[in-house]
Design a protein around this motif. Structure first.
Motif, PDB file in Angstrom:
ATOM      1  N   PHE A 192       6.921  -0.942 -11.462  1.00  0.00           N
ATOM      2  CA  PHE A 192       5.112  -0.844 -11.237  1.00  0.00           C
ATOM      3  C   PHE A 192       4.631  -0.934 -12.298  1.00  0.00           C
ATOM      4  O   PHE A 192       4.206  -0.091 -13.089  1.00  0.00           O
ATOM      5  CB  PHE A 192       5.480  -0.208  -9.998  1.00  0.00           C
ATOM      6  N   PRO A 193       3.169  -1.670 -11.802  1.00  0.00           N
ATOM      7  CA  PRO A 193       2.169  -1.896 -12.549  1.00  0.00           C
ATOM      8  C   PRO A 193       2.007  -0.237 -12.556  1.00  0.00           C
ATOM      9  O   PRO A 193       1.217   0.706 -11.696  1.00  0.00           O
ATOM     10  CB  PRO A 193       0.752  -2.412 -11.907  1.00  0.00           C
ATOM     11  N   ARG A 194       1.236  -0.194 -13.559  1.00  0.00           N
ATOM     12  CA  ARG A 194       0.514   1.443 -14.205  1.00  0.00           C
ATOM     13  C   ARG A 194      -0.507   1.618 -13.097  1.00  0.00           C
ATOM     14  O   ARG A 194      -0.843   2.890 -13.087  1.00  0.00           O
ATOM     15  CB  ARG A 194      -0.168   1.571 -15.413  1.00  0.00           C
ATOM     16  N   ARG A 195      -1.425   0.798 -12.579  1.00  0.00           N
ATOM     17  CA  ARG A 195      -3.020   0.539 -12.028  1.00  0.00           C
ATOM     18  C   ARG A 195      -2.857  -0.555 -11.159  1.00  0.00           C
ATOM     19  O   ARG A 195      -2.612  -1.370 -11.668  1.00  0.00           O
ATOM     20  CB  ARG A 195      -3.984   0.761 -12.762  1.00  0.00           C
ATOM     21  N   VAL A 196      -3.281   0.139  -9.730  1.00  0.00           N
ATOM     22  CA  VAL A 196      -3.980  -0.619  -8.926  1.00  0.00           C
ATOM     23  C   VAL A 196      -4.811  -0.208  -8.119  1.00  0.00           C
ATOM     24  O   VAL A 196      -4.921   0.483  -7.697  1.00  0.00           O
ATOM     25  CB  VAL A 196      -1.994  -0.996  -8.043  1.00  0.00           C
ATOM     26  N   GLY A 197      -5.406  -1.390  -7.653  1.00  0.00           N
ATOM     27  CA  GLY A 197      -6.778  -1.290  -7.136  1.00  0.00           C
ATOM     28  C   GLY A 197      -7.593  -0.116  -8.053  1.00  0.00           C
ATOM     29  O   GLY A 197      -8.220   0.540  -7.034  1.00  0.00           O
ATOM     30  N   GLY A 198      -6.970   0.077  -9.031  1.00  0.00           N
ATOM     31  CA  GLY A 198      -8.350   1.759  -9.678  1.00  0.00           C
ATOM     32  C   GLY A 198      -7.855   2.456  -9.481  1.00  0.00           C
ATOM     33  O   GLY A 198      -8.568   3.065  -9.983  1.00  0.00           O
ATOM     34  N   ARG A 199      -6.375   2.755  -8.979  1.00  0.00           N
ATOM     35  CA  ARG A 199      -5.525   4.080  -8.711  1.00  0.00           C
ATOM     36  C   ARG A 199      -4.447   4.063  -9.450  1.00  0.00           C
ATOM     37  O   ARG A 199      -4.138   3.371 -10.036  1.00  0.00           O
ATOM     38  CB  ARG A 199      -5.528   4.442  -7.942  1.00  0.00           C
ATOM     39  N   ASP A 200      -4.091   5.113 -10.245  1.00  0.00           N
ATOM     40  CA  ASP A 200      -2.519   4.923 -10.791  1.00  0.00           C
ATOM     41  C   ASP A 200      -2.069   5.514  -9.964  1.00  0.00           C
ATOM     42  O   ASP A 200      -2.300   5.715  -8.775  1.00  0.00           O
ATOM     43  CB  ASP A 200      -2.810   7.296 -12.037  1.00  0.00           C
ATOM     44  N   LEU A 201      -0.581   4.528 -10.327  1.00  0.00           N
ATOM     45  CA  LEU A 201       0.663   4.516  -9.577  1.00  0.00           C
ATOM     46  C   LEU A 201       0.520   5.872  -8.897  1.00  0.00           C
ATOM     47  O   LEU A 201       1.452   5.942  -7.517  1.00  0.00           O
ATOM     48  CB  LEU A 201       1.992   4.460 -10.830  1.00  0.00           C
ATOM     49  N   PHE A 202       1.032   7.263  -9.590  1.00  0.00           N
ATOM     50  CA  PHE A 202       1.414   8.276  -8.966  1.00  0.00           C
ATOM     51  C   PHE A 202       0.647   9.135  -7.855  1.00  0.00           C
ATOM     52  O   PHE A 202       0.255   9.585  -6.948  1.00  0.00           O
ATOM     53  CB  PHE A 202       1.054   9.931  -9.843  1.00  0.00           C
ATOM     54  N   GLU A 203      -0.844   8.279  -8.340  1.00  0.00           N
ATOM     55  CA  GLU A 203      -1.691   8.444  -6.580  1.00  0.00           C
ATOM     56  C   GLU A 203      -1.331   7.965  -6.170  1.00  0.00           C
ATOM     57  O   GLU A 203      -1.515   8.518  -4.550  1.00  0.00           O
ATOM     58  CB  GLU A 203      -3.672   8.478  -7.045  1.00  0.00           C
ATOM     59  N   TRP A 204      -1.293   7.057  -5.749  1.00  0.00           N
ATOM     60  CA  TRP A 204      -0.340   5.810  -4.605  1.00  0.00           C
ATOM     61  C   TRP A 204       0.772   6.859  -4.127  1.00  0.00           C
ATOM     62  O   TRP A 204       0.539   6.930  -2.459  1.00  0.00           O
ATOM     63  CB  TRP A 204       0.005   4.761  -4.811  1.00  0.00           C
ATOM     64  N   LEU A 205       1.394   6.449  -4.861  1.00  0.00           N
ATOM     65  CA  LEU A 205       3.269   7.407  -5.084  1.00  0.00           C
ATOM     66  C   LEU A 205       2.941   8.642  -3.661  1.00  0.00           C
ATOM     67  O   LEU A 205       3.284   9.195  -3.161  1.00  0.00           O
ATOM     68  CB  LEU A 205       3.794   7.570  -5.600  1.00  0.00           C
ATOM     69  N   MET A 206       1.520   9.610  -4.230  1.00  0.00           N
ATOM     70  CA  MET A 206       1.446  11.473  -3.573  1.00  0.00           C
ATOM     71  C   MET A 206       1.154  11.357  -2.734  1.00  0.00           C
ATOM     72  O   MET A 206       1.646  11.554  -0.969  1.00  0.00           O
ATOM     73  CB  MET A 206       0.702  11.616  -4.764  1.00  0.00           C
ATOM     74  N   ASP A 207      -0.037   9.997  -2.185  1.00  0.00           N
ATOM     75  CA  ASP A 207      -1.112   9.133  -1.059  1.00  0.00           C
ATOM     76  C   ASP A 207       0.161   9.254   0.071  1.00  0.00           C
ATOM     77  O   ASP A 207      -0.113   9.505   0.882  1.00  0.00           O
ATOM     78  CB  ASP A 207      -1.667   9.008  -1.460  1.00  0.00           C
ATOM     79  N   SER A 208       1.169   8.296  -0.640  1.00  0.00           N
ATOM     80  CA  SER A 208       1.595   7.412   0.319  1.00  0.00           C
ATOM     81  C   SER A 208       3.184   7.780   1.385  1.00  0.00           C
ATOM     82  O   SER A 208       3.965   8.047   1.774  1.00  0.00           O
ATOM     83  CB  SER A 208       2.068   6.335  -0.436  1.00  0.00           C
ATOM     84  N   GLY A 209       3.560   9.895   0.482  1.00  0.00           N
ATOM     85  CA  GLY A 209       4.574  10.359   0.964  1.00  0.00           C
ATOM     86  C   GLY A 209       6.146  10.119   0.406  1.00  0.00           C
ATOM     87  O   GLY A 209       6.987  10.596   0.433  1.00  0.00           O
ATOM     88  N   PHE A 210       5.498   8.965  -0.640  1.00  0.00           N
ATOM     89  CA  PHE A 210       6.807   8.572  -1.780  1.00  0.00           C
ATOM     90  C   PHE A 210       7.668   9.980  -2.190  1.00  0.00           C
ATOM     91  O   PHE A 210       9.135  10.158  -1.839  1.00  0.00           O
ATOM     92  CB  PHE A 210       6.511   7.781  -3.044  1.00  0.00           C
ATOM     93  N   TYR A 211       7.159  11.049  -2.937  1.00  0.00           N
ATOM     94  CA  TYR A 211       7.626  12.044  -3.110  1.00  0.00           C
ATOM     95  C   TYR A 211       8.063  12.996  -2.567  1.00  0.00           C
ATOM     96  O   TYR A 211       8.990  13.916  -2.815  1.00  0.00           O
ATOM     97  CB  TYR A 211       6.864  12.821  -4.337  1.00  0.00           C
ATOM     98  N   GLU A 212       8.169  12.785  -0.890  1.00  0.00           N
ATOM     99  CA  GLU A 212       8.525  13.893   0.385  1.00  0.00           C
ATOM    100  C   GLU A 212       9.775  13.283   0.369  1.00  0.00           C
ATOM    101  O   GLU A 212      10.490  13.916   1.239  1.00  0.00           O
ATOM    102  CB  GLU A 212       7.634  13.846   1.584  1.00  0.00           C
ATOM    103  N   GLN A 213      10.793  12.055   0.212  1.00  0.00           N
ATOM    104  CA  GLN A 213      11.555  11.751   0.472  1.00  0.00           C
ATOM    105  C   GLN A 213      12.943  13.526   0.200  1.00  0.00           C
ATOM    106  O   GLN A 213      12.280  13.808  -0.303  1.00  0.00           O
ATOM    107  CB  GLN A 213      11.855  10.631  -0.698  1.00  0.00           C
TER     108      GLN A 213
END
Length: 407
Positions: free
Chosen positions: A198-219
């Motif tokens: 995945f791209p490192r940054r999308v929409g001015g935000r870091d990939l990790f920030e997106w995935l942490m906010d989206s619940g990805f790491y709650e799997q």
């Protein structure tokens, strides 16, 4: 000599230290036994290693990152220093005390160290998620004239003999090492696997920030396609140079020659499966999955959906055999496996994949034996610097209750 200690934590990395902090918070007397010194396992990484997650994702209880570069990426020495300071504040770590054997004995746990035997009522195993580099059987036939180095043996480009390098693997470490070698002017061939990207940054935000906010790491583990999926590669990414895109397309643009997964090495001949197109497609499917997660997260919250371009075409023609004569080395970076069964003499402790068989972190075959810092122990983030603290809290709470210490 036998020493009696009610609670022992094995391992002084982020998992063990977070557990120690949480046990202290609950008034549980304990010691941490660390084979070397706190944070030392990070120093086993190559010289230019940095965290893949931004500094602000270091969220250990009592040791969250509080520096002036939250969006940066700590080096291996900075991470080790952070953990060393954390251990110093806790004051519970006995350094240079490796545990060679763990077994049940007369209703307690017996731990054998270099100099003594420790008996304990409760043990928390926090020996890390990266215990033993996996060396696939496919490299067993490599000629001894070509050095074969695993990810813990690689230090820098100059440490390898002159010549081209075959990198075996597809995850973060493999990509970062391949990039470093290519930038140094080395001819690099990469035997690829099915890692997502995945791209490192999308929409001015870091990939990790997106995935942490989206619940990805709650799997949770039960949401995976199979138990073996716990060994799946992390998304291709790097924190080097302030963080930038790193995946098969960026590597190909640097001149890295991509081939299918390694099938066998016989002497000087490396053979690859004719599956590069399938491998690239699998990585692109991982990209699409992450894109959908992020975009759905935005729509659910009524915020602007970032533009995420489709991946560009990539040439998937590749040889299925390679002559390794003249190659400087083969670098293997295909992940890690546990080594619990090498020193824990408790039948049934781990499953066929090497993961502890547990209920909420406590062994099902050995009550009062707990685990912290394991991949997917409770959820995807269980072993990560922003997730291990929650598991440490849960385990410390469970231990305190078992010992009858009031909440």
């Amino acid at each position: 000599m036998v020493e009696e200690i009610d609670v022992v934590v094995i391992g002084g990395g982020q998992a063990g230290l977070a557990t120690s902090h949480e046990l202290d918070q609950r008034g549980v007397d304990h010691v941490v036994l660390e084979a070397r010194e706190p944070g030392s396992s990070w120093l086993d990484r190559w010289d230019s290693f940095t965290l893949v997650g931004p500094n602000h994702t270091v969220r250990l209880p009592g040791a969250a990152y509080d520096g002036d570069d939250p969006g940066g990426f700590m080096t291996r020495t900075e991470v080790a220093g952070h953990l060393k300071a954390y251990a110093g504040r806790l004051g519970r770590v006995r350094e240079g005390v490796p545990v060679h054997r763990l077994r049940r004995a007369d209703g307690a746990f017996e731990l054998r160290t270099d100099d003594e035997t420790v008996r304990s009522r409760v043990v928390v195993v926090a020996t890390g998620a990266y215990q033993r580099p996996l060396r696939p059987a496919a490299v067993a036939g490599l000629s001894p004239d070509v050095p074969c180095i695993d990810v813990l043996g690689y230090r820098n480009t100059d440490s390898l003999p002159d010549g081209a390098v075959l990198v075996v693997g597809s995850g973060q470490s493999a990509c970062q090492i391949a990039e470093e070698l290519a930038l140094s002017g080395r001819d690099v061939v990469m035997a690829c696997g099915r890692a997502p990207w995945f791209p490192r940054r999308v929409g001015g935000r870091d990939l990790f920030e997106w995935l942490m906010d989206s619940g990805f790491y709650e799997q949770t583990p039960d949401q995976l396609s199979s138990p073996a999926a716990r060994h799946g590669a992390n998304v291709q990414a790097t924190g080097a140079g302030g963080g930038h895109d790193l995946h098969y397309r960026t590597l190909a643009a640097l001149g890295v020659r991509l081939v299918g997964h390694l099938a066998q090495i016989d002497g000087y001949t490396a053979r690859f499966a004719p599956d590069l197109a399938d491998v690239i497609a699998a990585g692109d499917a991982g990209f699409a999955l992450l894109r959908d997660i992020i975009q759905s997260h935005c729509r659910d919250r009524g915020v602007a959906v970032p533009e995420i371009p489709e991946p560009s075409p990539l040439d998937t023609s590749a040889p299925i055999a390679l002559d390794l004569r003249g190659f400087g080395a083969v670098v293997v970076a295909t992940g890690f496996r546990s080594r619990y069964s090498e020193w824990a003499e408790i039948p049934g402790l781990v499953d066929e994949h090497g993961f502890p068989v547990h209920a909420d972190g406590e062994s099902v075959v050995a009550p009062d034996l707990h685990f912290v810092g394991v991949h997917f122990l409770r959820r995807r983030r269980s072993s990560l610097l922003f997730g291990v603290g929650d598991d440490a809290t849960a385990t410390a709470t469970r231990v305190a209750a078992r010992l009858g210490i009031p909440a």
